[in-house]
Structures are given as structure tokens and as C-alpha cells.
Design an enzyme around this catalytic site. Structure first.
Site, mmCIF file in Angstrom:
data_model
loop_
_atom_site.group_PDB
_atom_site.id
_atom_site.type_symbol
_atom_site.label_atom_id
_atom_site.label_comp_id
_atom_site.label_asym_id
_atom_site.label_seq_id
_atom_site.Cartn_x
_atom_site.Cartn_y
_atom_site.Cartn_z
ATOM 1 N N TYR A 140 9.275 -4.181 9.751
ATOM 2 C CA TYR A 140 7.838 -4.090 9.420
ATOM 3 C C TYR A 140 7.003 -3.961 10.692
ATOM 4 C CZ TYR A 140 3.317 -6.120 7.816
ATOM 5 O OH TYR A 140 2.000 -6.379 7.545
ATOM 6 N N SER A 198 -3.168 -2.788 10.161
ATOM 7 C CA SER A 198 -2.059 -3.133 11.044
ATOM 8 C C SER A 198 -1.673 -4.602 10.850
ATOM 9 C CB SER A 198 -2.475 -2.842 12.492
ATOM 10 O OG SER A 198 -1.418 -3.110 13.369
HETATM 11 N N1 NAP Z 1 -1.078 -10.823 4.108
HETATM 12 C C1 NAP Z 1 -1.013 -10.955 5.440
HETATM 13 O O1 NAP Z 1 -0.896 -12.087 5.966
HETATM 14 C C2 NAP Z 1 -1.106 -9.745 6.314
HETATM 15 C C3 NAP Z 1 -1.083 -9.943 7.705
HETATM 16 C C4 NAP Z 1 -1.187 -8.828 8.535
HETATM 17 C C5 NAP Z 1 -1.324 -7.573 7.992
HETATM 18 N N2 NAP Z 1 -1.325 -7.408 6.632
HETATM 19 C C6 NAP Z 1 -1.524 -6.050 6.111
HETATM 20 O O2 NAP Z 1 -2.658 -6.071 5.253
HETATM 21 C C7 NAP Z 1 -2.526 -5.055 4.245
HETATM 22 C C8 NAP Z 1 -2.749 -5.644 2.876
HETATM 23 O O3 NAP Z 1 -1.743 -6.605 2.668
HETATM 24 P P1 NAP Z 1 -1.884 -7.705 1.516
HETATM 25 O O4 NAP Z 1 -1.324 -8.939 2.073
HETATM 26 O O5 NAP Z 1 -3.240 -7.676 0.939
HETATM 27 O O6 NAP Z 1 -0.804 -7.130 0.460
HETATM 28 P P2 NAP Z 1 -0.610 -7.444 -1.106
HETATM 29 O O7 NAP Z 1 -1.442 -8.575 -1.553
HETATM 30 O O8 NAP Z 1 0.854 -7.501 -1.313
HETATM 31 O O9 NAP Z 1 -1.212 -6.120 -1.802
HETATM 32 C C9 NAP Z 1 -0.640 -4.889 -1.539
HETATM 33 C C10 NAP Z 1 -1.350 -3.831 -2.358
HETATM 34 O O10 NAP Z 1 -0.764 -2.547 -2.066
HETATM 35 C C11 NAP Z 1 -0.202 -2.005 -3.268
HETATM 36 N N3 NAP Z 1 0.971 -1.236 -2.853
HETATM 37 C C12 NAP Z 1 2.087 -1.684 -2.255
HETATM 38 N N4 NAP Z 1 2.945 -0.682 -2.034
HETATM 39 C C13 NAP Z 1 2.343 0.443 -2.495
HETATM 40 C C14 NAP Z 1 2.725 1.792 -2.551
HETATM 41 N N5 NAP Z 1 3.917 2.206 -2.091
HETATM 42 N N6 NAP Z 1 1.863 2.692 -3.092
HETATM 43 C C15 NAP Z 1 0.652 2.293 -3.557
HETATM 44 N N7 NAP Z 1 0.247 1.017 -3.523
HETATM 45 C C16 NAP Z 1 1.086 0.094 -3.001
HETATM 46 C C17 NAP Z 1 0.056 -3.213 -4.164
HETATM 47 O O11 NAP Z 1 0.109 -2.918 -5.551
HETATM 48 P P3 NAP Z 1 1.501 -2.481 -6.269
HETATM 49 O O12 NAP Z 1 2.530 -3.462 -5.842
HETATM 50 O O13 NAP Z 1 1.187 -2.487 -7.732
HETATM 51 O O14 NAP Z 1 1.766 -1.103 -5.747
HETATM 52 C C18 NAP Z 1 -1.186 -4.036 -3.851
HETATM 53 O O15 NAP Z 1 -2.318 -3.508 -4.509
HETATM 54 C C19 NAP Z 1 -1.132 -4.440 4.451
HETATM 55 O O16 NAP Z 1 -1.242 -3.258 5.224
HETATM 56 C C20 NAP Z 1 -0.394 -5.515 5.250
HETATM 57 O O17 NAP Z 1 0.649 -4.987 6.007
HETATM 58 C C21 NAP Z 1 -1.214 -8.462 5.783
#
Ligand code: NAP
Length: 230
Positions: free
Chosen positions: A147, A133
Site C-alpha cells: 500500500y 495519499s
Molecule cells: N483511514 C485512514 O486512516 C487513512 C489514512 C491515510 C490515508 N487514507 C486514504 O484515505 C482515502 C479514503 O480512505 P477511507 O479510510 O475513507 O476508506 P474507506 O472508509 O474504506 O472508504 C473507501 C471508499 O472507497 C470505495 N472504494 C474502494 N475501492 C473502490 C474501487 N475499486 N472502486 C470504487 N470505489 C472504491 C469504498 O466503497 P466500496 O467498497 O463499496 O467500493 C468506499 O466508498 C484512501 O485513499 C486511503 O488510502 C486513509
């Protein structure tokens, strides 16, 4: 040997979680859309089946479920892959609905569809669902309505699943800010080098799994490592 399906494991939180579980001997089925990046992230790991694909694609989800069934048991599903939407994020009054649909397809329908495919195997192992989340699910930031509302829907999906599936643990896990590509996309003009690395949130996620509290919504900051006495 415990087994997990983790979506979006080629970078960020998904990759950090996959590496941490693989190091603890878990078998993993993981995905991401870009095959080369996924292959690089999982190279050298044993017990990891990497299947490139998009979680919004029903055929790809069936591949993930089939690979999980070959392992013989399923203890954990981490719905981590996520779509921010356009960057910079538009206000709701002008949010392009086709883009909003994609955000919901990725952040709500795909996780639920995977749960529908895997709930039987997870229940057999008294397993755990983690839906990743965001604070944007509960706090109302201008520009975060697409989002954020999708993550709010995912939170409610998680809460109702917890009521419907008492044999499972169902967690909404809010990792907090992380220094990742998604975060940079959300703040395109900012230097995000002060944000914590995703490995920190992955450690909190592992503590959640080890402690196994009742189903619910948990923030990484609630699962901080206990302070070491001086
Ligand atoms: N970063 C933050 O500050 C933050 C804060 C709160 C919550 N979150 C949540 O934490 C989680 C991880 O985020 P993150 O920041 O680690 O993201 P990230 O670094 O952008 O990594 C996202 C990962 O998901 C894959 N992905 C994206 N869309 C996809 C799809 N449709 N099908 C399959 N794979 C997919 C990407 O690879 P490809 O692009 O190659 O598919 C990548 O491996 C998410 O649920 C995000 O909403 C993040």
C-alpha cells in the site's frame, strides 16, 4: 455551479468530502462499488450523480467522465478510492504479487487513468486534482510496503503532473489516521475508536481547496483550523 468527481464516496473520507461539498452547492459525480451503500450515502442530496462501479474498470471510468462532461464544467477531481491489500498486510518478501497488482491498479493506475480522461475539462476550468495519499507513502512501516509504495507512486505521479500541467493545481493530500473501514482493516485487532472521524480530514481538504496553495503534498495536520483566541 462548481463540479467535482469524487471516487469512493459511499463512506469514510470520500463520503464526508462529498457531503461537505454538496452542502456548499457543488454538483458531484461520485462512485463506489456497492450500489446499495452508495445509494444510501447520497440519498436526499441534490446535484449528485451516483454511479456504482469499480475505478479499475475502464468502462466505469468512461461513465464517470461522461457524467462529468454532461455538467458542462469540471473544477475538481478527488481520487480517493483506495485498496489496502490483504489484511493483515504481508511483508514485501512474501507479498502475493497478484494482490500487489490489484493495489497498484486501484491506487495508481485508476487515478492516473481518470486524470487522463478529465485533464482537459479540469484545465478548461483551471481546476484541481486531489490524489489522496498516506503517511505510509513517506514513512517505512513494516508490512506497509505494498500500500505504501503504491501511495508513494501516486505522490510522484502528482508531483510530475504538477510540473507538466501548470494550469492545474495538483495536490497529494495526506488525511492522517481516520476512524474508517480501511483503517480497521489495516489494524484488524485494534480498537480504533480513538482515531479522528473522517469529517475532520474532510474539513482540512476543504481548507486546502479554499486556500489554494501551490501544487504539492499537504497533510491534513498542516491545514488545521486556526486556534480561536480566548
Ligand atoms: N483511514 C485512514 O486512516 C487513512 C489514512 C491515510 C490515508 N487514507 C486514504 O484515505 C482515502 C479514503 O480512505 P477511507 O479510510 O475513507 O476508506 P474507506 O472508509 O474504506 O472508504 C473507501 C471508499 O472507497 C470505495 N472504494 C474502494 N475501492 C473502490 C474501487 N475499486 N472502486 C470504487 N470505489 C472504491 C469504498 O466503497 P466500496 O467498497 O463499496 O467500493 C468506499 O466508498 C484512501 O485513499 C486511503 O488510502 C486513509
Amino acid at each position: 455551479m462548481p463540479t467535482a468527481v469524487i471516487t469512493g464516496a459511499s463512506r469514510g473520507l470520500g463520503r464526508a468530502t462529498a457531503l461537505a461539498l454538496a452542502a456548499r452547492g457543488w454538483s458531484l459525480v461520485v462512485d463506489a462499488r456497492r450500489p446499495d451503500v452508495l445509494a444510501g450515502a447520497t440519498a436526499g442530496l441534490t446535484g449528485v450523480t451516483a454511479i456504482p462501479g469499480d475505478v479499475t474498470d475502464p468502462a466505469h471510468r468512461a461513465q464517470l467522465a461522461e457524467a462529468a462532461s454532461r455538467t458542462g464544467r469540471l473544477d475538481l477531481l478527488v481520487n480517493n478510492a483506495s485498496c489496502l491489500g490483504p489484511s493483515p498486510q504481508p511483508e514485501l518478501r512474501s507479498y502475493p504479487l497478484a494482490e500487489l497488482s490489484q493495489v497498484y491498479q486501484t491506487n495508481v493506475f485508476a487515478p492516473l487513468a481518470l486524470i487522463q480522461l478529465l485533464a482537459g475539462s479540469l484545465a478548461a476550468a483551471h481546476g484541481t486534482i486531489v490524489n489522496v495519499s498516506s503517511d505510509a507513502a513517506v514513512d517505512a512501516y513494516p508490512g506497509w510496503g505494498g500500500y505504501g509504495s503504491a501511495k508513494a507512486a501516486l505522490d510522484q505521479v502528482t508531483a510530475v503532473l504538477a510540473a507538466e500541467l501548470p494550469a492545474l493545481r495538483c495536490y497529494a493530500f495526506d488525511p492522517g489516521d481516520m476512524r474508517t473501514d480501511l483503517h480497521q482493516l489495516a489494524f484488524p485487532d485494534q480498537d480504533i475508536s480513538d482515531r479522528p472521524e473522517p469529517e475532520e480530514a474532510a474539513r482540512a481538504l476543504l481548507r486546502l481547496l479554499v486556500q489554494g496553495p501551490p501544487s504539492g503534498r499537504y497533510r491534513a495536520s498542516d491545514l488545521a483550523e486556526p486556534a480561536v483566541a480566548q
